[in-house]
Scaffold this active site. Structure first.
Site, mmCIF file in Angstrom:
data_model
loop_
_atom_site.group_PDB
_atom_site.id
_atom_site.type_symbol
_atom_site.label_atom_id
_atom_site.label_comp_id
_atom_site.label_asym_id
_atom_site.label_seq_id
_atom_site.Cartn_x
_atom_site.Cartn_y
_atom_site.Cartn_z
ATOM 1 N N ARG A 92 -0.795 15.960 -11.811
ATOM 2 C CA ARG A 92 0.457 15.180 -11.798
ATOM 3 C C ARG A 92 0.296 13.946 -12.676
ATOM 4 O O ARG A 92 -0.821 13.504 -12.958
ATOM 5 C CB ARG A 92 0.791 14.716 -10.376
ATOM 6 N N ASN A 150 -9.665 10.199 -13.431
ATOM 7 C CA ASN A 150 -8.287 9.701 -13.519
ATOM 8 C C ASN A 150 -7.664 9.467 -12.146
ATOM 9 O O ASN A 150 -6.748 8.654 -12.015
ATOM 10 C CB ASN A 150 -7.454 10.725 -14.312
ATOM 11 N N THR A 168 -2.440 3.595 -5.240
ATOM 12 C CA THR A 168 -2.123 2.187 -4.974
ATOM 13 C C THR A 168 -1.810 2.026 -3.484
ATOM 14 O O THR A 168 -1.270 2.944 -2.851
ATOM 15 C CB THR A 168 -0.890 1.705 -5.773
ATOM 16 N N ASP A 190 -0.303 -1.283 -2.440
ATOM 17 C CA ASP A 190 0.027 -2.656 -2.823
ATOM 18 C C ASP A 190 0.481 -3.495 -1.632
ATOM 19 O O ASP A 190 1.271 -3.047 -0.795
ATOM 20 C CB ASP A 190 1.150 -2.655 -3.871
ATOM 21 N N TYR A 192 -6.489 -2.830 -5.949
ATOM 22 C CA TYR A 192 -6.394 -1.966 -7.135
ATOM 23 C C TYR A 192 -7.038 -2.635 -8.357
ATOM 24 O O TYR A 192 -7.806 -2.008 -9.095
ATOM 25 C CB TYR A 192 -4.912 -1.688 -7.384
ATOM 26 N N PRO A 221 -4.323 1.975 -19.384
ATOM 27 C CA PRO A 221 -2.893 2.142 -19.601
ATOM 28 C C PRO A 221 -2.138 0.927 -19.080
ATOM 29 O O PRO A 221 -2.539 0.317 -18.079
ATOM 30 C CB PRO A 221 -2.534 3.383 -18.761
ATOM 31 N N GLY A 222 -1.059 0.605 -19.759
ATOM 32 C CA GLY A 222 -0.113 -0.356 -19.205
ATOM 33 C C GLY A 222 0.790 0.391 -18.233
ATOM 34 O O GLY A 222 0.361 1.345 -17.571
HETATM 35 N N1 CAA Z 1 5.126 -11.322 -9.292
HETATM 36 C C1 CAA Z 1 5.531 -12.385 -8.605
HETATM 37 N N2 CAA Z 1 6.124 -12.308 -7.407
HETATM 38 C C2 CAA Z 1 6.301 -11.074 -6.895
HETATM 39 C C3 CAA Z 1 5.865 -9.909 -7.547
HETATM 40 C C4 CAA Z 1 5.275 -10.085 -8.794
HETATM 41 N N3 CAA Z 1 4.864 -9.043 -9.505
HETATM 42 N N4 CAA Z 1 6.166 -8.844 -6.787
HETATM 43 C C5 CAA Z 1 6.757 -9.333 -5.672
HETATM 44 N N5 CAA Z 1 6.862 -10.657 -5.759
HETATM 45 C C6 CAA Z 1 7.431 -11.588 -4.796
HETATM 46 C C7 CAA Z 1 8.707 -11.055 -4.189
HETATM 47 O O1 CAA Z 1 9.798 -11.342 -5.041
HETATM 48 C C8 CAA Z 1 8.744 -11.810 -2.898
HETATM 49 O O2 CAA Z 1 9.158 -13.154 -3.153
HETATM 50 P P1 CAA Z 1 10.143 -13.937 -2.154
HETATM 51 O O3 CAA Z 1 9.425 -13.977 -0.840
HETATM 52 O O4 CAA Z 1 10.310 -15.287 -2.780
HETATM 53 O O5 CAA Z 1 11.384 -13.124 -2.143
HETATM 54 C C9 CAA Z 1 7.275 -11.847 -2.513
HETATM 55 O O6 CAA Z 1 6.550 -11.732 -3.716
HETATM 56 C C10 CAA Z 1 6.817 -10.680 -1.687
HETATM 57 O O7 CAA Z 1 7.626 -10.609 -0.620
HETATM 58 P P2 CAA Z 1 7.181 -9.844 0.683
HETATM 59 O O8 CAA Z 1 6.261 -10.691 1.486
HETATM 60 O O9 CAA Z 1 8.421 -9.348 1.346
HETATM 61 O O10 CAA Z 1 6.333 -8.645 0.101
HETATM 62 P P3 CAA Z 1 6.129 -7.256 0.713
HETATM 63 O O11 CAA Z 1 5.111 -7.312 1.787
HETATM 64 O O12 CAA Z 1 7.412 -6.590 1.027
HETATM 65 O O13 CAA Z 1 5.447 -6.521 -0.530
HETATM 66 C C11 CAA Z 1 5.367 -5.689 -2.780
HETATM 67 C C12 CAA Z 1 6.262 -6.156 -1.633
HETATM 68 C C13 CAA Z 1 4.412 -4.603 -2.270
HETATM 69 C C14 CAA Z 1 4.555 -6.833 -3.321
HETATM 70 C C15 CAA Z 1 6.352 -5.129 -3.823
HETATM 71 O O14 CAA Z 1 7.113 -6.188 -4.325
HETATM 72 C C16 CAA Z 1 5.657 -4.450 -4.975
HETATM 73 O O15 CAA Z 1 5.331 -3.282 -4.879
HETATM 74 N N6 CAA Z 1 5.460 -5.191 -6.064
HETATM 75 C C17 CAA Z 1 4.912 -4.587 -7.285
HETATM 76 C C18 CAA Z 1 3.435 -4.660 -7.360
HETATM 77 C C19 CAA Z 1 3.019 -4.023 -8.661
HETATM 78 O O16 CAA Z 1 3.379 -4.438 -9.737
HETATM 79 N N7 CAA Z 1 2.261 -2.917 -8.584
HETATM 80 C C20 CAA Z 1 1.916 -2.163 -9.745
HETATM 81 C C21 CAA Z 1 2.108 -0.716 -9.442
HETATM 82 S S1 CAA Z 1 1.996 0.317 -10.872
HETATM 83 C C22 CAA Z 1 0.351 0.526 -11.099
HETATM 84 O O17 CAA Z 1 -0.446 0.054 -10.390
HETATM 85 C C23 CAA Z 1 -0.038 1.355 -12.289
HETATM 86 C C24 CAA Z 1 -0.804 0.550 -13.247
HETATM 87 O O18 CAA Z 1 -2.009 0.714 -13.346
HETATM 88 C C25 CAA Z 1 -0.105 -0.351 -14.178
#
Ligand code: CAA
Length: 240
Positions: free
Chosen positions: A12, A82, A86, A88, A147, A177-178
């Site tokens: 996948r 690979n 996550t 997160d 992660y 990767p980005g």
């Molecule tokens: N930067 C800054 N602030 C962020 C943020 C970020 N990237 N992501 C979330 N926040 C903030 C939210 O806006 C929120 O702010 P407020 O409280 O002011 O509204 C706060 O952080 C988080 O709020 P919660 O306590 O409600 O968070 P939660 O427990 O519900 O968790 C989360 C939410 C899991 C962090 C969700 O926002 C998320 O999944 N964020 C993305 C994380 C991410 O970028 N992961 C990458 C995945 S892709 C990957 O990993 C592949 C790769 O190799 C590139």
């Protein structure tokens, strides 16, 4: 002579594109998966690539699975670590279980995958080890202490393996990767994802095939002097 390649998490996302690219390059490919039987069956039907089910977090399962692949396809020349997950959460909410699951799969999983294959590569004086790290191992990421730790750890693994394998004709390299258009990135809340895309100068997510082409190059016999390197493929989002 056709090379044999093993791709973990190879049915996948980015892994599927890697499996296909290596097949297109003439390799005999085995792809592993952890749990999604339906996706794996469909992948095999569409590509003709054999899939194997095991948990990369288990050394015993990895050793047994690799022995089966080698019995079926011959000694493994190319290994692409690979498989990754996550879990997160902001650090103050991250549980020990979320930490451990990601460490087991993304970091210990690399050890478990490469370690059983390494002695054979040393004996045969050829090997290609490619580890799929991440931009977030280079720069860190909000809600990804677990992660990012594993993906930074991957870079230490390949730099060390490169030094150990070089005299035996083995290379070890990482790709970072980005943000790529896969289920993993699509699982990020839409608002957050939109803001991430806004930080990518290319103005778009990457495609799995764009990572697969980097792997195919590193896996080729021609890439023997590239060893211990990190290739970033992130649309200019981050420079080391
Ligand atoms: N930067 C800054 N602030 C962020 C943020 C970020 N990237 N992501 C979330 N926040 C903030 C939210 O806006 C929120 O702010 P407020 O409280 O002011 O509204 C706060 O952080 C988080 O709020 P919660 O306590 O409600 O968070 P939660 O427990 O519900 O968790 C989360 C939410 C899991 C962090 C969700 O926002 C998320 O999944 N964020 C993305 C994380 C991410 O970028 N992961 C990458 C995945 S892709 C990957 O990993 C592949 C790769 O190799 C590139």
């Amino acid at each position: 002579m056709a090379r044999t390649a093993l791709v973990t998490g190879g049915s996948r996302g980015i892994g599927a594109a890697i499996s296909q690219a290596l097949k297109d390059q003439g390799c005999n490919v085995a792809a592993t998966y952890a749990g999604n039987d339906a996706a794996a069956a469909q992948f095999t039907e569409e590509t003709g690539i054999k899939t194997y089910k095991w948990n990369v977090g288990s050394y015993e399962e990895s050793t047994a699975g690799i022995a089966q692949v080698e019995a079926d396809l011959g000694p493994i020349d190319i290994v692409v670590a690979n498989a990754g997950i996550t879990r997160d959460a902001p650090f103050h909410k991250m549980t020990p279980e979320q930490w451990q699951q990601v460490i087991d799969t993304n970091l210990t999983g690399v050890f478990n995958t490469v370690h059983p294959i390494w002695p054979g590569m040393r004996e045969r004086k050829f090997g290609r080890v490619i580890v799929i790290s991440s931009i977030n191992g280079q720069k860190g990421q909000f809600a990804q202490v677990n992660y990012a730790a594993t993906k930074a750890g991957d870079l230490g693994i390949v730099k060390s393996l490169a030094q150990e394998g070089a005299r035996a004709g083995i290379t070890a390299n990482a790709i970072c990767p980005g943000y790529i258009a896969t289920e993993m990135v699509m699982a990020v809340p839409e608002k957050v994802r939109e803001s991430i895309i806004g930080q990518i100068p290319a103005g778009r997510l990457g495609e799995p095939e764009e990572i697969a082409r980097c792997v195919a190059f590193l896996a080729s016999d021609d890439s023997g002097f590239i060893n211990g390197s990190t290739i970033s493929a992130n649309g200019a989002q981050f420079f080391v």
